[in-house]
Design an enzyme around this catalytic site. Structure first.
Site, PDB file in Angstrom:
ATOM      1  N   ARG A  46       0.824  -1.208   0.000  1.00  0.00           N
ATOM      2  CA  ARG A  46       0.000   0.000   0.000  1.00  0.00           C
ATOM      3  C   ARG A  46       0.864   1.266   0.000  1.00  0.00           C
ATOM      4  O   ARG A  46       0.480   2.265  -0.585  1.00  0.00           O
ATOM      5  CB  ARG A  46      -0.956  -0.025   1.188  1.00  0.00           C
ATOM      6  CG  ARG A  46      -2.096  -1.015   0.988  1.00  0.00           C
ATOM      7  CD  ARG A  46      -2.927  -1.252   2.232  1.00  0.00           C
ATOM      8  NE  ARG A  46      -3.266  -0.068   2.977  1.00  0.00           N
ATOM      9  CZ  ARG A  46      -4.502   0.349   3.235  1.00  0.00           C
ATOM     10  NH1 ARG A  46      -5.539  -0.342   2.775  1.00  0.00           N
ATOM     11  NH2 ARG A  46      -4.722   1.412   3.953  1.00  0.00           N
ATOM     12  N   SER A  47       2.020   1.227   0.639  1.00  0.00           N
ATOM     13  CA  SER A  47       2.924   2.388   0.607  1.00  0.00           C
ATOM     14  C   SER A  47       3.378   2.658  -0.827  1.00  0.00           C
ATOM     15  O   SER A  47       3.605   3.805  -1.207  1.00  0.00           O
ATOM     16  CB  SER A  47       4.140   2.151   1.502  1.00  0.00           C
ATOM     17  OG  SER A  47       3.752   2.045   2.853  1.00  0.00           O
ATOM     18  N   ARG A  57       1.172  13.204  -9.168  1.00  0.00           N
ATOM     19  CA  ARG A  57       0.962  14.629  -8.898  1.00  0.00           C
ATOM     20  C   ARG A  57       2.197  15.453  -9.236  1.00  0.00           C
ATOM     21  O   ARG A  57       2.087  16.559  -9.747  1.00  0.00           O
ATOM     22  CB  ARG A  57       0.571  14.852  -7.441  1.00  0.00           C
ATOM     23  CG  ARG A  57      -0.854  14.492  -7.142  1.00  0.00           C
ATOM     24  CD  ARG A  57      -1.835  15.472  -7.788  1.00  0.00           C
ATOM     25  NE  ARG A  57      -3.190  15.100  -7.449  1.00  0.00           N
ATOM     26  CZ  ARG A  57      -4.062  14.604  -8.301  1.00  0.00           C
ATOM     27  NH1 ARG A  57      -3.745  14.416  -9.568  1.00  0.00           N
ATOM     28  NH2 ARG A  57      -5.267  14.290  -7.901  1.00  0.00           N
ATOM     29  N   HIS A  60       2.131  16.080 -12.805  1.00  0.00           N
ATOM     30  CA  HIS A  60       1.155  17.129 -13.127  1.00  0.00           C
ATOM     31  C   HIS A  60       1.744  18.520 -12.900  1.00  0.00           C
ATOM     32  O   HIS A  60       1.301  19.490 -13.517  1.00  0.00           O
ATOM     33  CB  HIS A  60      -0.111  16.981 -12.274  1.00  0.00           C
ATOM     34  CG  HIS A  60      -0.930  15.790 -12.634  1.00  0.00           C
ATOM     35  ND1 HIS A  60      -1.726  15.145 -11.714  1.00  0.00           N
ATOM     36  CD2 HIS A  60      -1.089  15.123 -13.802  1.00  0.00           C
ATOM     37  CE1 HIS A  60      -2.332  14.130 -12.311  1.00  0.00           C
ATOM     38  NE2 HIS A  60      -1.966  14.102 -13.574  1.00  0.00           N
ATOM     39  N   SER A  86       8.376   3.801   3.598  1.00  0.00           N
ATOM     40  CA  SER A  86       8.377   2.477   4.212  1.00  0.00           C
ATOM     41  C   SER A  86       8.135   2.617   5.702  1.00  0.00           C
ATOM     42  O   SER A  86       8.943   3.230   6.401  1.00  0.00           O
ATOM     43  CB  SER A  86       9.728   1.778   3.976  1.00  0.00           C
ATOM     44  OG  SER A  86       9.805   0.562   4.696  1.00  0.00           O
ATOM     45  N   SER A  88       8.264   0.361   8.169  1.00  0.00           N
ATOM     46  CA  SER A  88       9.301  -0.306   8.964  1.00  0.00           C
ATOM     47  C   SER A  88      10.699   0.197   8.633  1.00  0.00           C
ATOM     48  O   SER A  88      11.587   0.169   9.475  1.00  0.00           O
ATOM     49  CB  SER A  88       9.256  -1.818   8.731  1.00  0.00           C
ATOM     50  OG  SER A  88       9.685  -2.138   7.411  1.00  0.00           O
ATOM     51  N   GLY A  89      10.902   0.600   7.368  1.00  0.00           N
ATOM     52  CA  GLY A  89      12.245   0.966   6.924  1.00  0.00           C
ATOM     53  C   GLY A  89      13.148  -0.234   6.745  1.00  0.00           C
ATOM     54  O   GLY A  89      14.363  -0.096   6.605  1.00  0.00           O
ATOM     55  N   GLU A  90      12.554  -1.421   6.731  1.00  0.00           N
ATOM     56  CA  GLU A  90      13.346  -2.654   6.655  1.00  0.00           C
ATOM     57  C   GLU A  90      12.945  -3.567   5.498  1.00  0.00           C
ATOM     58  O   GLU A  90      13.480  -4.670   5.384  1.00  0.00           O
ATOM     59  CB  GLU A  90      13.240  -3.439   7.974  1.00  0.00           C
ATOM     60  CG  GLU A  90      13.782  -2.712   9.185  1.00  0.00           C
ATOM     61  CD  GLU A  90      15.286  -2.460   9.145  1.00  0.00           C
ATOM     62  OE1 GLU A  90      16.008  -3.108   8.345  1.00  0.00           O
ATOM     63  OE2 GLU A  90      15.744  -1.594   9.904  1.00  0.00           O
ATOM     64  N   SER A 149      -2.179   0.552   8.292  1.00  0.00           N
ATOM     65  CA  SER A 149      -3.139   1.471   7.661  1.00  0.00           C
ATOM     66  C   SER A 149      -2.932   2.927   8.045  1.00  0.00           C
ATOM     67  O   SER A 149      -2.968   3.807   7.194  1.00  0.00           O
ATOM     68  CB  SER A 149      -4.576   1.065   7.982  1.00  0.00           C
ATOM     69  OG  SER A 149      -4.916  -0.123   7.318  1.00  0.00           O
ATOM     70  N   GLU A 152       0.071   4.338   6.234  1.00  0.00           N
ATOM     71  CA  GLU A 152      -0.200   4.473   4.801  1.00  0.00           C
ATOM     72  C   GLU A 152      -1.113   5.660   4.508  1.00  0.00           C
ATOM     73  O   GLU A 152      -0.881   6.405   3.552  1.00  0.00           O
ATOM     74  CB  GLU A 152      -0.797   3.164   4.272  1.00  0.00           C
ATOM     75  CG  GLU A 152       0.172   2.010   4.378  1.00  0.00           C
ATOM     76  CD  GLU A 152      -0.476   0.666   4.661  1.00  0.00           C
ATOM     77  OE1 GLU A 152       0.266  -0.312   4.788  1.00  0.00           O
ATOM     78  OE2 GLU A 152      -1.727   0.591   4.780  1.00  0.00           O
ATOM     79  N   ASP A 160       0.355  14.539  -0.317  1.00  0.00           N
ATOM     80  CA  ASP A 160      -0.559  15.555  -0.851  1.00  0.00           C
ATOM     81  C   ASP A 160      -0.243  16.939  -0.281  1.00  0.00           C
ATOM     82  O   ASP A 160      -0.324  17.944  -0.989  1.00  0.00           O
ATOM     83  CB  ASP A 160      -2.016  15.182  -0.570  1.00  0.00           C
ATOM     84  CG  ASP A 160      -2.566  14.160  -1.557  1.00  0.00           C
ATOM     85  OD1 ASP A 160      -1.913  13.888  -2.583  1.00  0.00           O
ATOM     86  OD2 ASP A 160      -3.666  13.640  -1.300  1.00  0.00           O
TER      87      ASP A 160
END
Length: 185
Positions: A46-47, A57, A60, A86, A88-90, A149, A152, A160
């Site tokens: 999802r990230s 964007r 754009h 990320s 966790s960064g892992e 979640s 993310e 944004d």
């Protein structure tokens, strides 16, 4: 609980997480994006979707932005910026990409829950986002939401907000950006 009650709690969590993000770190990222030739983004799961929306964007806005792994992505070079989202960064594949970008001599920005993670340590710019990793026993941020979640969602909203700051700095508005939107549909 009703769905709208869950939604209210999610919004409350997002408001709480926003107050913990450093404007200084965010502005450093904005400055680096504006001074880089090409911008590359990556994230897993999802990230990764959040990274794709951020690249779209930036396109754009007239910025040369690319998603790592796409067939039309050019090569990464010294004057380029690689932004990794990320929690966790892992994530092994992302750590490997960060190591390669470091070898090439480009700039790495990590947007993560854990600035001391492997990706965070490789990064030149680190933006700490609050949230809980997929394994919620390792985080210190409480959430009713499953897995990552909250991170993310915060990542998407952060990206944004970065776009809005670009728009302000480059004196762009939605009408100017819409001209770069896909028009073959």
């Amino acid at each position: 609980m009703h769905i709208t009650q869950y939604l209210e709690e999610i919004i409350t969590e997002l408001k709480r997480s926003v107050s913990l993000i450093s404007d200084k770190e965010a502005e450093e990222l904005v400055n680096k994006i504006l001074s880089s030739r090409k911008i590359f983004v990556a994230g897993a799961g999802r990230s990764g979707f959040m990274a794709r929306s951020f690249a779209m964007r930036m396109m754009h806005m007239g910025i040369s932005a690319y998603v790592v792994g796409e067939t039309v992505t050019p090569s990464f070079e010294e004057d380029d910026l690689f932004i990794i989202g990320s929690g966790s960064g892992e994530t092994k594949s992302l750590v490997s990409m960060a190591e390669k970008a470091k070898q090439i001599g480009g700039t790495i920005a990590a947007v993560t829950i854990f600035p001391d993670s492997s990706i965070g340590q490789l990064a030149d710019i680190t933006i700490k986002l609050p949230g809980s990793p997929k394994d919620q026993t390792k985080g210190d941020f409480q959430t009713i939401q499953p897995m990552g979640s909250l991170f993310e969602q915060t990542l998407l909203l952060f990206y944004d907000a970065v776009i809005l700051r670009f728009m302000e700095r480059k004196e762009l508005d939605s009408n100017k950006m819409y001209g770069k939107h896909a028009n073959l549909e």
